[in-house]
Scaffold this active site. Structure first.
Site, PDB file in Angstrom:
ATOM      1  N   ASP A 263       0.836  -1.202   0.000  1.00  3.45           N
ATOM      2  CA  ASP A 263       0.000   0.000   0.000  1.00  3.45           C
ATOM      3  C   ASP A 263       0.872   1.253   0.000  1.00  3.45           C
ATOM      4  OD1 ASP A 263      -2.783   1.167   0.324  1.00  3.45           O
ATOM      5  OD2 ASP A 263      -1.785   2.035   2.066  1.00  3.45           O
TER       6      ASP A 263
ATOM      7  N   LYS B 183       1.358   4.263  -2.979  1.00  4.56           N
ATOM      8  CA  LYS B 183       1.334   5.708  -2.709  1.00  4.56           C
ATOM      9  C   LYS B 183       2.625   6.370  -3.195  1.00  4.56           C
ATOM     10  CE  LYS B 183      -1.618   5.173   1.386  1.00  4.56           C
ATOM     11  NZ  LYS B 183      -1.705   5.325   2.851  1.00  4.56           N
TER      12      LYS B 183
END
Length: 827
Positions: A688, A692
């Site tokens: 994750d 980003k």
């Protein structure tokens, strides 16, 4: 002196007729009403036309549908007679009704025998509607003690022989009316819509004929006012059936009224205005069912409107004929030939526009005239078409015209820009544009399917005092989406009252069900609604394609789509949504961290077409990270390096990893507090955070694929290979000593561990590193995120953005802010 006209809905029922009588007898009209013009009962004219056409086909027979249709008309009038009349008054009315219907039957039988229906005979058949209603209403007034007479308008209103839409003859008609009225002082109940030729043949005045009848009587008698009583409160700013926010116009000029009515405003028809305009007689449009509603005055000198335009109208079905070719350029008499060929076929032209180069010309006609117009042009320019100097005419059906009307447009700059911005912002393609030299009207030809959307978009732009609406479609009602719904429910009244922003929830879906209401769903109730069984029919099993198709088919103005799901299936449809000119708001990282090509497709389409694609919350939840990077780039700064903690889960774990608790215990605590997914490995694999980091790199114009992001594993391979969460924690405990050794080594140097993303020189990597005293990463608490930006301007002292980078409230708040941002682009 007042002339009153009542339409079909104002005489079509006992209740309506009672209201008519009350209005004529009230203090405002009792002493002034001179002529009351009435239409046929609502629906009767259409039924008469249907009967005539049935008869012309030789159908219906004496005992069939023809007889049944006439009987139904007769019974309807007899029932109305029975509701208001008794004794000799009823006998007289009923006798007239039966005699008229008997004549109607004979006429229809004759048409059926000949199987021929001329316009002249059709006019005679249609005249029965007004004659029946006027005679009956006159008898009702007489029975109530009012001196009144039935006036067969065919005796006074003289026309040419253009049956179906005859033109009245002012000199003859006015003379007959003035002479007749001198000898008939009582209230005249006149049949509207009908007249007769000088030879005595029945004719009709065409669309809006009863309104025209009233205006003719008013002009002939130089009345004080002509009042048109209908079933709406006056002329509205737009068609209320298509624009729910339309409101009544208090006053309007004759010219403005003619422009609005020409392009489809149903309350009034263009010919109606002419007799009153020539005599300077004001027309007042009023509502039979709301007499105190004020109405709309049509005058020579209306009060100045507080808005730059007076109203918006539309025609929902036209055909555009286009003709082009070099043989048109500089050729004198070309237009005369073109429009002469159309006039010979009696084709009425609605709108004309021509390019300044004279290379092309197009015009709009009624759909029924399209084939005839093509044939007329092809015949007239046969030689030029064969020579190739002019292309064959092209007809484009299924179009609509919207017209923006107002006398202030001439003195107010920016009107056209506002119109075209409202249309373009909603993805409405303009096919042709026309504006008269008077600058009273701007007309645009658009696709027919976009008519309602265009009307609402333009109406909101001009009339709602800066109010901006967003019709929101939402997929995903989990933690983020559910919190967003709560925030919308709690704040939308404040947005509407204080900021003039309205959010209308038009469609919502979770992974199992979906529901729609273009008029608005209740954000407070929709989550629980989606959990119901759906027996009431409001819920539909969720299907992504169906959801998106419905969103597009509704074609609502200012539509926006919000994706609060976490999967890739919705993200893969973003391009289709943007191509439908629908803005997107999303916290879902899958689209922007997918292939570089797809990222560029979305962002470039959004930029080039001006369709918002907002994804601030994909990095840092509600923190202004992406918008800051864009502002730096737009202002000419260049980002050299970004260092960031981008995972709230990893931030919490390492912020609290001070030796007092084993690493595995901190992970268990993070899971208990909801900082991790049910399986913490989904956070501890750092994927994750890597997504980003990739998004930030791409925002800095780095051409990276996800595979190019270097991710240092936090956990040993055995943890990921464990068969379940419980087994994972058992494996993780085995690594506690290794984590402690690394922490202790850093502590001996006065440092702490942080999992940091580094983006620089075309690369992105994530690693666990030791931070020295003074590092901004040591200031993190709990699950904070931090982004440290070094740029040409921020080189000595980097820019720091820090705050909660996870959590439903801040993420949903960021999504909400992006939705509001879309509303602001509507200005």
């Amino acid at each position: 002196m007042l002339i009153l006209k009542f339409g079909g809905t104002s005489v079509g029922s006992p209740d309506a007729l009672s209201r008519l009588i009350t209005i004529v007898h009230d203090g405002e009209h009792r002493e002034k009403a001179r002529v009351v013009v009435v239409s046929a009962l609502s629906g009767v004219t259409d039924e008469l036309i249907n009967l005539a056409r049935t008869a012309s086909r030789g159908e219906g027979g004496p005992a069939g549908s023809l007889a049944g249709g006439v009987c139904a008309i007769e019974e309807r009038h007899l029932a109305l007679s029975a509701s208001f009349l008794t004794g000799e008054f009823r006998q007289a009315a009923d006798a007239y009704i039966r005699a008229a219907c008997a004549e109607l039957r004979r006429t229809l039988d004759g048409v059926a025998i000949l199987e021929e229906l001329s316009l002249r005979i059709l006019d005679h058949i249609m005249s029965f509607g007004e004659r029946l209603s006027a005679f009956l209403i006159a008898r009702v007034f007489i029975a109530r003690g009012t001196p009144a007479e039935y006036l067969d308008s065919r005796l006074l209103v003289k026309t040419d022989d253009h049956y179906g839409a005859a033109h009245y003859l002012p000199r003859e008609t006015y003379g007959y009316i003035r002479s007749y009225m001198k000898g008939h002082p009582s209230l005249q109940i006149a049949a509207g819509f009908i007249g007769s030729t000088m030879e005595g043949h029945t004719s009709t005045l065409g669309r809006g004929g009863s309104d025209l009848s009233a205006a003719i009587f008013g002009a002939a008698l130089e009345a004080e006012t002509v009042e048109i009583w209908t079933d709406v409160d006056g002329i509205l700013t737009a068609d209320p059936r298509l624009v729910k926010d339309a409101f009544r116009i208090d006053t309007i000029s004759y010219e403005e009224a003619m422009e609005l009515s020409h392009f489809g405003a149903k309350v009034l028809h263009p010919p109606t205005v002419k007799p009153a305009l020539e005599k300077g007689i004001p027309i007042l449009i009023r509502n039979t069912f709301n007499p105190s509603g004020g109405g709309t005055w049509i005058t020579n000198a209306p009060a100045e409107s507080p808005y730059p335009i007076r109203g918006i109208s539309s025609m929902g079905n036209v055909t555009l004929i286009r003709l082009q070719g070099s043989g048109m350029v500089g050729v004198a008499g070309f237009s005369a030939r073109l429009f002469g060929s159309l006039a010979r076929r009696k084709i009425s032209i609605i709108l004309i526009t021509q390019s300044s180069s004279e290379y092309s010309i197009c015009f709009a006609v009624e759909p029924r005239d399209g084939p005839s117009a093509e044939a007329a042009i092809s015949e007239e320019f046969d030689r030029e078409i064969k020579a190739g100097s002019i292309d064959p005419p092209v007809a484009e059906p299924e179009l609509a015209i919207i017209a923006v009307v107002g006398s202030r447009m001439k003195s107010t700059s920016g009107i056209s820009g506002k119109v075209f911005h409202a249309l373009g912002r909603n993805g409405i393609n303009i096919i042709a544009i026309a504006q008269g030299s008077s600058e009273l009207n701007i007309s645009a030809v658009i696709a027919r399917q976009d008519e309602a959307k265009a009307l609402n978009a333009v109406h909101e732009a001009f009339f709602l005092s800066g109010v901006r609406s967003v019709n929101l479609f939402l997929i995903g009602t989990g933690l983020i989406g559910g919190t967003l719904l709560d925030q919308i429910a709690g704040h939308r009244e404040i947005l509407a009252d204080e900021h003039k922003i309205r959010i209308n929830l038009a469609g919502v879906a979770n992974s199992r069900r979906m529901t729609f209401n273009p008029g608005g769903l209740d954000p407070k109730a929709v989550k629980s609604l989606l959990q119901e069984s759906g027996k009431d029919g409001k819920l539909i099993p969720f299907d992504l394609t169906d959801f998106l198709d419905r969103m597009k088919t509704y074609n609502l103005p200012n539509t926006a789509f919000c994706d609060c799901s976490s999967g890739s299936d919705v993200a893969e449809r973003y391009a289709d949504i943007l191509r439908a000119s629908i803005p997107i708001v999303t916290p879902n990282k899958k689209a922007n961290s997918g292939s570089l090509e797809y990222y560029h497709t979305l962002t470039s389409y959004s930029r080039d077409r001006g369709i918002p694609y907002l994804y601030e919350t994909t990095v840092g939840a509600g923190l202004p990270v992406i918008s800051t990077l864009r502002d730096l780039a737009l202002s000419g700064d260049r980002v050299r390096r970004i260092e960031a903690v981008l995972s709230g889960t990893l931030s919490f774990i390492f912020n609290n990893f001070d030796g007092t608790k084993p690493f595995s215990e901190l992970v268990l605590e993070a899971k208990a507090k909801g900082y991790t997914e049910p399986d913490p490995r989904e956070d501890l694999n750092a994927m994750d955070a890597a997504r980003k980091a990739l998004i930030l790199a791409r925002e800095c114009d780095m051409s990276l694929e996800f595979e190019a992001v270097a991710v240092e594993p936090i956990l040993p391979a055995a943890c990921f290979e464990a068969p379940g969460v419980e087994a994972f924690f058992q494996e993780l405990k085995k690594s506690d000593d290794d984590f402690e050794k690394r922490r202790a080594a850093a502590a001996e140097e006065g440092k702490v561990l942080r999992y940091v993303a580094i983006i620089e020189e075309g690369s992105a990597r994530l690693s666990l590193r030791a931070e020295s005293p003074g590092s901004p990463f040591r200031s993190l608490v709990d699950s904070d995120n931090i982004v440290v930006i070094t740029s040409d301007r921020y080189s000595g002292l980097p820019m720091v953005i820090k705050g909660p980078g996870a959590g439903a409230q801040v993420t949903a708040g960021g999504v909400f802010a992006d939705i509001v941002r879309i509303a602001r682009t509507l200005v």
